[in-house]
Design a protein around this motif. Structure first.
Motif, PDB file in Angstrom:
ATOM      1  N   THR A 138     -46.789  63.119 -28.059  1.00 57.49           N
ATOM      2  CA  THR A 138     -47.047  62.048 -29.113  1.00 57.49           C
ATOM      3  C   THR A 138     -47.260  60.832 -27.834  1.00 57.49           C
ATOM      4  O   THR A 138     -46.064  60.769 -26.983  1.00 57.49           O
ATOM      5  N   GLU A 139     -47.909  59.776 -28.056  1.00 58.61           N
ATOM      6  CA  GLU A 139     -47.936  58.825 -26.917  1.00 58.61           C
ATOM      7  C   GLU A 139     -46.907  57.910 -27.558  1.00 58.61           C
ATOM      8  O   GLU A 139     -46.252  56.764 -26.840  1.00 58.61           O
ATOM      9  N   GLN A 140     -46.466  58.146 -28.869  1.00 62.86           N
ATOM     10  CA  GLN A 140     -44.980  57.229 -29.351  1.00 62.86           C
ATOM     11  C   GLN A 140     -43.858  57.378 -28.582  1.00 62.86           C
ATOM     12  O   GLN A 140     -43.281  56.342 -28.507  1.00 62.86           O
ATOM     13  N   ASN A 141     -43.558  58.486 -27.747  1.00 63.10           N
ATOM     14  CA  ASN A 141     -42.325  58.825 -27.075  1.00 63.10           C
ATOM     15  C   ASN A 141     -42.601  59.941 -25.951  1.00 63.10           C
ATOM     16  O   ASN A 141     -43.664  60.441 -26.045  1.00 63.10           O
ATOM     17  N   MET A 142     -41.559  59.743 -25.150  1.00 64.57           N
ATOM     18  CA  MET A 142     -41.650  60.995 -24.338  1.00 64.57           C
ATOM     19  C   MET A 142     -40.265  61.752 -24.175  1.00 64.57           C
ATOM     20  O   MET A 142     -39.790  62.240 -23.423  1.00 64.57           O
ATOM     21  N   ASN A 143     -39.906  61.930 -25.662  1.00 68.24           N
ATOM     22  CA  ASN A 143     -38.730  63.016 -25.867  1.00 68.24           C
ATOM     23  C   ASN A 143     -38.530  64.251 -25.505  1.00 68.24           C
ATOM     24  O   ASN A 143     -37.573  64.817 -25.332  1.00 68.24           O
ATOM     25  N   ASP A 144     -39.992  64.754 -25.189  1.00 67.00           N
ATOM     26  CA  ASP A 144     -39.941  66.143 -24.835  1.00 67.00           C
ATOM     27  C   ASP A 144     -39.529  66.437 -23.478  1.00 67.00           C
ATOM     28  O   ASP A 144     -38.801  66.944 -23.100  1.00 67.00           O
ATOM     29  N   ALA A 145     -39.747  65.102 -22.692  1.00 68.94           N
ATOM     30  CA  ALA A 145     -39.338  65.231 -21.205  1.00 68.94           C
ATOM     31  C   ALA A 145     -37.810  64.780 -21.207  1.00 68.94           C
ATOM     32  O   ALA A 145     -37.301  65.522 -20.423  1.00 68.94           O
ATOM     33  N   THR A 146     -37.281  63.688 -21.877  1.00 69.24           N
ATOM     34  CA  THR A 146     -35.921  63.796 -21.969  1.00 69.24           C
ATOM     35  C   THR A 146     -35.095  64.986 -22.688  1.00 69.24           C
ATOM     36  O   THR A 146     -34.060  65.220 -21.971  1.00 69.24           O
ATOM     37  N   PHE A 147     -35.623  65.951 -23.435  1.00 71.94           N
ATOM     38  CA  PHE A 147     -35.001  67.001 -23.786  1.00 71.94           C
ATOM     39  C   PHE A 147     -34.834  67.994 -22.482  1.00 71.94           C
ATOM     40  O   PHE A 147     -33.750  68.562 -22.253  1.00 71.94           O
ATOM     41  N   ALA A 148     -35.781  68.243 -21.810  1.00 75.67           N
ATOM     42  CA  ALA A 148     -35.744  69.108 -20.616  1.00 75.67           C
ATOM     43  C   ALA A 148     -34.681  68.576 -19.667  1.00 75.67           C
ATOM     44  O   ALA A 148     -33.901  69.309 -19.087  1.00 75.67           O
ATOM     45  N   PHE A 149     -34.804  67.171 -19.498  1.00 72.02           N
ATOM     46  CA  PHE A 149     -33.742  66.715 -18.373  1.00 72.02           C
ATOM     47  C   PHE A 149     -32.457  66.720 -18.981  1.00 72.02           C
ATOM     48  O   PHE A 149     -31.604  67.405 -18.424  1.00 72.02           O
ATOM     49  N   ASP A 155     -51.804  65.267 -38.333  1.00 75.19           N
ATOM     50  CA  ASP A 155     -51.706  65.717 -36.882  1.00 75.19           C
ATOM     51  C   ASP A 155     -50.422  65.432 -36.716  1.00 75.19           C
ATOM     52  O   ASP A 155     -49.839  66.275 -35.917  1.00 75.19           O
ATOM     53  N   MET A 156     -49.682  64.237 -37.083  1.00 75.98           N
ATOM     54  CA  MET A 156     -48.461  64.028 -36.306  1.00 75.98           C
ATOM     55  C   MET A 156     -47.426  65.222 -36.807  1.00 75.98           C
ATOM     56  O   MET A 156     -46.410  65.485 -36.279  1.00 75.98           O
TER      57      MET A 156
END
Length: 226
Positions: free
Chosen positions: A96-107, A37-38
């Motif tokens: 993933t609950e491990q990080n919010m890197n997708d949000a920092t990518f957009a920002f 899954d990961m």
């Protein structure tokens, strides 16, 4: 009459949203081929970076004359992605609950384009660090997933990123004013190097953009090396 740039901003935002939704079946396909899954999640995230983020990014110098629109798109995208984490309603096929890197990518995409566009007055140079983040880091993640079947850091991924980012930086830097192809190539090399590192909440997206932006700004200030 509605500003055409606002329409483009809305249209590119809709494109990004549609791609994020469209890659959901790809997760199931990868799982059916034996991926964990990961691993499937991180493949999907890299596809999202390159297609949902990268294509609108390339369009920015073509359709916008005001960098407020890339900033608006990046910030709204970041808020939307962060909200799915905060409310525990994650897009499970790419988050993933491990990080919010997708949000920092957009920002980081939105803020870097806005700041560099204002500072450099060159739209193509302004998107270069975000291109490193979207495509260079995307290639890195795909290589590592393929080699190790997990999210990890490896020099092989950084090498793949450098092979893409150094010539990309050279090419865009060459056609800047002033022409700074060597500085552009250096910025690609630096982005490829710092991608290996993360410091708590400061992830590789932040480091790639800040480090390469600094090199580009120095290059514009000092002028061509050759």
């Amino acid at each position: 009459m509605v500003d055409s740039q606002l329409l483009w901003c809305a249209g590119l935002g809709a494109w990004a949203f549609a791609i994020v939704m469209a890659i959901k079946p790809f997760h199931a396909y990868l799982m059916s081929r034996g991926c964990e899954d990961m691993v499937a999640v991180y493949y999907n995230r890299k596809v999202a970076h390159m297609v949902a983020g990268g294509i609108p990014l390339i369009m920015c110098p073509i359709v916008f004359t005001d960098p407020i629109y890339p900033l608006l798109g990046g910030v709204l995208g970041s808020i939307g992605l962060a909200a799915t984490h905060i409310t525990n309603r994650r897009l499970w096929w790419m988050q993933t609950e491990q990080n919010m890197n997708d949000a920092t990518f957009a920002f980081m995409l939105g803020i870097s384009v806005y700041v560099l566009w204002h500072y450099l007055d060159d739209a193509w140079l302004a998107i270069l660090p975000a291109l490193f983040m979207a495509y260079g880091d995307g290639v890195t993640g795909i290589i590592r997933n393929k080699l190790f079947a997990k999210r990890t850091k490896s020099a092989w991924g950084n090498l793949g990123m450098a092979i893409l980012c150094i010539p990309l930086g050279f090419f865009i830097g060459k056609y800047a004013d002033p022409s700074i192809p060597i500085w552009g190539a250096i910025s690609g090399a630096v982005a490829s190097f710092v991608e290996r590192y993360e410091f708590g909440p400061i992830d590789d997206n932040v480091l790639i953009v800040i480090a390469s932006s600094a090199i580009i700004a120095i290059g514009v200030h000092l002028g061509p090396l050759m």
